[in-house]
Design a protein around this motif. Sequence first.
Motif, PDB file in Angstrom:
ATOM      1  N   ILE A 351       0.834  -1.205   0.000  1.00  0.00           N
ATOM      2  CA  ILE A 351       0.000   0.000   0.000  1.00  0.00           C
ATOM      3  C   ILE A 351       0.866   1.252   0.000  1.00  0.00           C
ATOM      4  CG2 ILE A 351      -1.676   1.320   1.359  1.00  0.00           C
ATOM      5  CD1 ILE A 351      -2.787  -1.383   2.343  1.00  0.00           C
ATOM      6  N   VAL A 352       1.898   1.254   0.852  1.00  0.00           N
ATOM      7  CA  VAL A 352       2.777   2.422   0.965  1.00  0.00           C
ATOM      8  C   VAL A 352       3.622   2.606  -0.285  1.00  0.00           C
ATOM      9  CG1 VAL A 352       4.770   3.333   2.217  1.00  0.00           C
ATOM     10  CG2 VAL A 352       2.819   2.449   3.480  1.00  0.00           C
ATOM     11  N   SER A 353       4.118   1.487  -0.866  1.00  0.00           N
ATOM     12  CA  SER A 353       4.945   1.608  -2.065  1.00  0.00           C
ATOM     13  C   SER A 353       4.153   2.176  -3.239  1.00  0.00           C
ATOM     14  CB  SER A 353       5.533   0.240  -2.437  1.00  0.00           C
ATOM     15  OG  SER A 353       4.500  -0.663  -2.810  1.00  0.00           O
ATOM     16  N   ARG A 354       2.855   1.964  -3.234  1.00  0.00           N
ATOM     17  CA  ARG A 354       2.023   2.453  -4.340  1.00  0.00           C
ATOM     18  C   ARG A 354       1.477   3.850  -4.074  1.00  0.00           C
ATOM     19  NH1 ARG A 354      -2.703  -0.919  -7.543  1.00  0.00           N
ATOM     20  NH2 ARG A 354      -3.236   0.722  -9.017  1.00  0.00           N
ATOM     21  N   TRP A 355       1.025   4.091  -2.831  1.00  0.00           N
ATOM     22  CA  TRP A 355       0.338   5.362  -2.536  1.00  0.00           C
ATOM     23  C   TRP A 355       1.064   6.248  -1.527  1.00  0.00           C
ATOM     24  CZ3 TRP A 355      -3.370   1.066  -2.646  1.00  0.00           C
ATOM     25  CH2 TRP A 355      -4.118   1.045  -3.826  1.00  0.00           C
ATOM     26  N   GLY A 356       2.159   5.756  -0.923  1.00  0.00           N
ATOM     27  CA  GLY A 356       2.895   6.582   0.024  1.00  0.00           C
ATOM     28  C   GLY A 356       2.062   6.962   1.233  1.00  0.00           C
ATOM     29  N   ILE A 357       2.217   8.201   1.704  1.00  0.00           N
ATOM     30  CA  ILE A 357       1.504   8.690   2.884  1.00  0.00           C
ATOM     31  C   ILE A 357      -0.017   8.657   2.674  1.00  0.00           C
ATOM     32  CG2 ILE A 357       1.102  10.759   4.303  1.00  0.00           C
ATOM     33  CD1 ILE A 357       3.646   9.426   4.989  1.00  0.00           C
ATOM     34  N   THR A 358      -0.450   8.699   1.419  1.00  0.00           N
ATOM     35  CA  THR A 358      -1.892   8.641   1.136  1.00  0.00           C
ATOM     36  C   THR A 358      -2.521   7.372   1.710  1.00  0.00           C
ATOM     37  OG1 THR A 358      -1.556   9.916  -0.886  1.00  0.00           O
ATOM     38  CG2 THR A 358      -3.622   8.713  -0.693  1.00  0.00           C
ATOM     39  N   GLY A 359      -1.763   6.270   1.731  1.00  0.00           N
ATOM     40  CA  GLY A 359      -2.275   5.030   2.312  1.00  0.00           C
ATOM     41  C   GLY A 359      -2.559   5.170   3.796  1.00  0.00           C
ATOM     42  N   LEU A 360      -1.680   5.893   4.519  1.00  0.00           N
ATOM     43  CA  LEU A 360      -1.891   6.137   5.942  1.00  0.00           C
ATOM     44  C   LEU A 360      -3.107   7.038   6.156  1.00  0.00           C
ATOM     45  CD1 LEU A 360       1.294   5.448   5.648  1.00  0.00           C
ATOM     46  CD2 LEU A 360       1.462   6.484   7.913  1.00  0.00           C
ATOM     47  N   LYS A 361      -3.226   8.056   5.311  1.00  0.00           N
ATOM     48  CA  LYS A 361      -4.383   8.960   5.420  1.00  0.00           C
ATOM     49  C   LYS A 361      -5.684   8.185   5.223  1.00  0.00           C
ATOM     50  CE  LYS A 361      -1.778  12.865   3.487  1.00  0.00           C
ATOM     51  NZ  LYS A 361      -1.665  13.775   2.319  1.00  0.00           N
ATOM     52  N   ALA A 362      -5.698   7.290   4.244  1.00  0.00           N
ATOM     53  CA  ALA A 362      -6.896   6.488   4.001  1.00  0.00           C
ATOM     54  C   ALA A 362      -7.231   5.637   5.224  1.00  0.00           C
ATOM     55  CB  ALA A 362      -6.700   5.607   2.773  1.00  0.00           C
ATOM     56  N   GLY A 363      -6.193   5.089   5.871  1.00  0.00           N
ATOM     57  CA  GLY A 363      -6.414   4.293   7.078  1.00  0.00           C
ATOM     58  C   GLY A 363      -7.067   5.108   8.183  1.00  0.00           C
ATOM     59  N   ALA A 364      -6.587   6.346   8.378  1.00  0.00           N
ATOM     60  CA  ALA A 364      -7.173   7.217   9.405  1.00  0.00           C
ATOM     61  C   ALA A 364      -8.633   7.535   9.080  1.00  0.00           C
ATOM     62  CB  ALA A 364      -6.354   8.498   9.534  1.00  0.00           C
ATOM     63  N   LEU A 365      -8.918   7.756   7.803  1.00  0.00           N
ATOM     64  CA  LEU A 365     -10.303   8.026   7.399  1.00  0.00           C
ATOM     65  C   LEU A 365     -11.196   6.797   7.604  1.00  0.00           C
ATOM     66  CD1 LEU A 365      -9.794  10.113   4.112  1.00  0.00           C
ATOM     67  CD2 LEU A 365     -10.506  10.948   6.371  1.00  0.00           C
ATOM     68  N   PHE A 366     -10.658   5.605   7.331  1.00  0.00           N
ATOM     69  CA  PHE A 366     -11.422   4.382   7.582  1.00  0.00           C
ATOM     70  C   PHE A 366     -11.755   4.251   9.071  1.00  0.00           C
ATOM     71  CE2 PHE A 366      -9.757   1.772   3.711  1.00  0.00           C
ATOM     72  CZ  PHE A 366     -10.540   2.560   2.881  1.00  0.00           C
ATOM     73  N   MET A 367     -10.753   4.558   9.923  1.00  0.00           N
ATOM     74  CA  MET A 367     -10.981   4.489  11.367  1.00  0.00           C
ATOM     75  C   MET A 367     -12.078   5.461  11.796  1.00  0.00           C
ATOM     76  SD  MET A 367      -7.068   4.277  12.854  1.00  0.00           S
ATOM     77  CE  MET A 367      -7.607   4.517  14.555  1.00  0.00           C
ATOM     78  N   GLY A 368     -11.931   6.725  11.367  1.00  0.00           N
ATOM     79  CA  GLY A 368     -12.904   7.737  11.767  1.00  0.00           C
ATOM     80  C   GLY A 368     -14.291   7.458  11.203  1.00  0.00           C
TER      81      GLY A 368
END
Length: 497
Positions: A351-368
């Motif tokens: 996920i990170v190799s493809r989308w970088g920090i965007t992958g982490l942002k998506a994870g935070a949005l999924f949590m919220g």
Amino acid sequence: MSRHTTQTAAAAATADETIQERQADPRRWYALAVFLLPVLLISLNTYMIQVALPSIQSSLQASFSEAQLMVSGFSLSLAVALIVSGKLGDLYGRKRMLLIGVSGFTLMAALGGMASDPALLIALRIVQGIAAACIQPQVLSLMQVGFLPREKGLVFAIYGALIGLGFAFGLILGGILVHWNPFGLGWRTVFYFNVPFGGTVLLLLPFLPEAGTIRRRGRGQSIDWTGALLLTVGLFLLIYPLSEGQKRGWPLWTGGCLAASVLLLLAFITVQIRKRGCPSAPLIDLSIFLRRTFRIGILTVITVYFSMFSFFFILSYYLQFGLHYSMQLTSFAFLPLGCGFFLTSLLSSRIVSRWGITGLKAGALFMGGSTFLLIASLHCGSGQLLNAQAVLILLVYGCGLGMVTTPLANVVLSTVTPEEAGTGSGLFTTFLYLSNSLGVALTGILFTASLGHPLTAAAANDYVQAFSASLTLTGGLAFAAFGLLCLLPGGEANSQD
């Protein structure tokens, strides 16, 4: 920047990577399997003890407060010793500290299985927590300095997946072991379970590489014991009242402890600033917080884990007190969370190799987003959490959790030099456990205030309202973590400052 300069920089980077490739120990992947086994044991141990606690309390005729100290004593000693342990690893060798930690953890597990007195078991658990603190920063440091930059995403993915595995199956495994009751050992099985695995790690450690270079200037240094004492006592006086205050109704001594902790931690910061540039090096070089990625990364760690531990805490409270689930049934409600966490942790490097920090942002949005969906599900489904809709939402939350927490360790530690890897890892894990205590304490206050009645007197609707109010806080924190992630440099999650 000119084309020639760009080509020169690219060539230099390629040459540097080639040198790193040659210097990398070919045994590092075998070493990783051994280094990570104690991490899995610590994760499993945390949840197995919770399941076995009623049986332990009954067998040893322990009071409720003594039983709680068997859990909180371990977590408390672990949290306050992490930074000192990380610094000791930087100075005297990470594998040496790992050997000490695994030895202590395994020995305390064996003695814990033989304990016949609650006070003795509490003491053993406290020492076991200190031993666990000797393990965690060293493992993170060895992962950070022992692998090539392109390998670290996969390494941290494996690390996160093991944490998820312990979370997903620790409660279930503990219940199985206690119910199975091999050799009539009952609850003691959850302690003895650690011994053969810990012994295997001890047998293999001498044959493994140090995994990373440690500058031998540390031989001429001694640890800043004044700073270590101020920090340890300050953290203890901060974390203990936060952990115990909710259970004891916030007596006056909790406020005194918190005030004293603030004074001691301010004194610690003053000592560290004065020792910069002196022959006696500070315990922590506070200039590490001047690095933008590290500073924002730590703030993100606090926010994400505050949200996560708050969510776990109120979910467990709601299931056991609001819905009257047993511990075993509660563990099945946590299973989709753990499975989602395990799955996306394994996939996090891709996920990170493809989308970088965007992958982490998506994870935070999924949590919220999933927390607010869960609120809606509660009000539409009579407050139940084992229906298909709620299970799917919990699975999505777990997936988001793995997407953001697993790569986050690499983001934060990527800005730390190899010589400071232990200190950086200690800071990372300390803030993680501090977020745990803060999350449980503050969410507990909100949950109790929203409930409006004693736990045993509250009606089902009261629990739904209190749970919803607390979920609003955890969801808001997840979205705040998304905002902090937006402040980090874009690109790969292992990018340097």
